[in-house]
Design a protein around this motif. Sequence first.
Motif: not given
Length: 352
Positions: A241-243, A248-249, A284-286, A312-314
Motif C-alpha cells: 500500500p505505501e508503494v 517513501r518506503c 490496494i491503497a483503499k 497495511k501499516e509498514p
Amino acid sequence: KAPPDKLSMDEFLVDALKGSVIFGEPRNLACLAKTWKGGGLNSKVHPQETDENEGVLLIEKLKAVDYEYREDIHWTKSQGLLGTGSFGEVYKMEDKETGFQCAAKKMRIEHFRAEELTTCTGLMHANVLPLYGAVKEGLWVTIFMKLMEGGSLGQLLKQCGYLPEDRALDYLGQTLKGLEYLHTHNVLHGDVKADNVLLSGDGNHAVLCDFGHAAHLYPDEMGNYLMTGDYVPGTETHLAPEVVMGKRCDAKADVWSSCCMMLHLLNGCHPWVQYYNHPLCLKIAKEPPPLREIPSSCHPSTAHIIRSGLEKEPAKRASAAELRKWGDDLLVGMGIVGGLKSPWRGEYREPR
Ligand SMILES: CN1C=C[C@@](O)(C#Cc2ccnc(-n3nc(C(N)=O)c4cc(F)ccc43)c2)C1=O
C-alpha cells in the motif's frame, strides 16, 4: 574533471577500467556500472564507439581475452531463452575457452539501472543468486550469474497449478532468509514474486534473483532506513500500500510482496485479480488486505504468518526476520525437519 591527483579512488578505478574487460573485484564492477547508466557517455558523445567492450568478471571460469569479452567470440548463448527478467532476456551461456556454463541476462543500455549491479555486488548468501560479472558491449549490457537448473517458481506454478502448503512454506522461508540478508545490508529487492525465485535442479534450494527493481536504503533523521532515488515499481499485484501511495518506503515493502507471493503459491493465482479489475493500485491503497484469499485449509500458524506480513501499516507489519523465524518454527512444528513430505513437481492442482 578533477586532475588525476585529485580523483577519488573510485573515479581513479573507473578511469583505469574504461574500455577494458578485466577479472576483478565486486567493487570495481559497482564503480564501472554507475558509468553505464542512461546509455553511457559514448552513446551520446562518440556514437561511433558503439562496439566498445568493458566490464568486470568476478569468477576465473569466465575468461576475458586481451581485455575483451565479446558475444560469439569469447562466450556464446547456448540453447534457448531461459526467461525474461525486468527489461531483459535471460539465456544459458557458455565460455568458449573454459566450457563453463552459466546464465546471462542481456538488455539494452537504456533499460539498465546501475542499482541492478550496485545492490548485489559483494552480497553472498545461500538464498541470493550469485553474480558472476557484467560487461557492456556497444549499447548492450550483459550480466552473468549462476545457472539454476530448476527454473523459476513462476514456471513451477504454471506446471503444477498451486503448491502443497509444506512446499509453499519452505519456499517462502528460503525467500525470507534471502530478504533478511538483503535488508541487513540495506538493500530493498523491490520485486519479490514467484518469477524471481529460482530453484536448484532438485527443487530443494531456492534463491532470490532480479535486482532490476532494487534500491539502496538510507537512514533518515529518525534512523529509519528508507528508499530514495528512482524506484521502478515491481509487479502491480504484489505492490505494498505505501508503494502504490507513493510514500517513501522501507524493507517492509518486500515483506508485503513476499506474502502476496505466498498467496500465489497456495492459490495458483495472483492476489486481488479474482476480486477486482485493473487498475489495482487504487484497491490496494483503499481496500483491506487480501486476507480472504488465505486458503481455509491452511494451518492456523501459516495464516498468522501471512496476516502478519499483510499488515497495511509498514510499522505494524512483521519484518522478514520475524516471519522467517515463525516459518522455521512452524515447519518444525509440522514435523518437517529432514525433508518435505510433498514432491516438488507433484500432480497438477487446478488453481483455486
Ligand atoms: C545476481 N543477478 C544478476 C542479475 C539479476 O538481477 C537477475 C536476474 C534474472 C531475472 C529474471 N530471470 C532470471 N533467471 N535466471 C535464471 C538462472 N540464473 O538460471 C533463470 C532460469 C529460468 F528458467 C528463468 C529465469 C531465470 C534472472 C540477478 O539477480
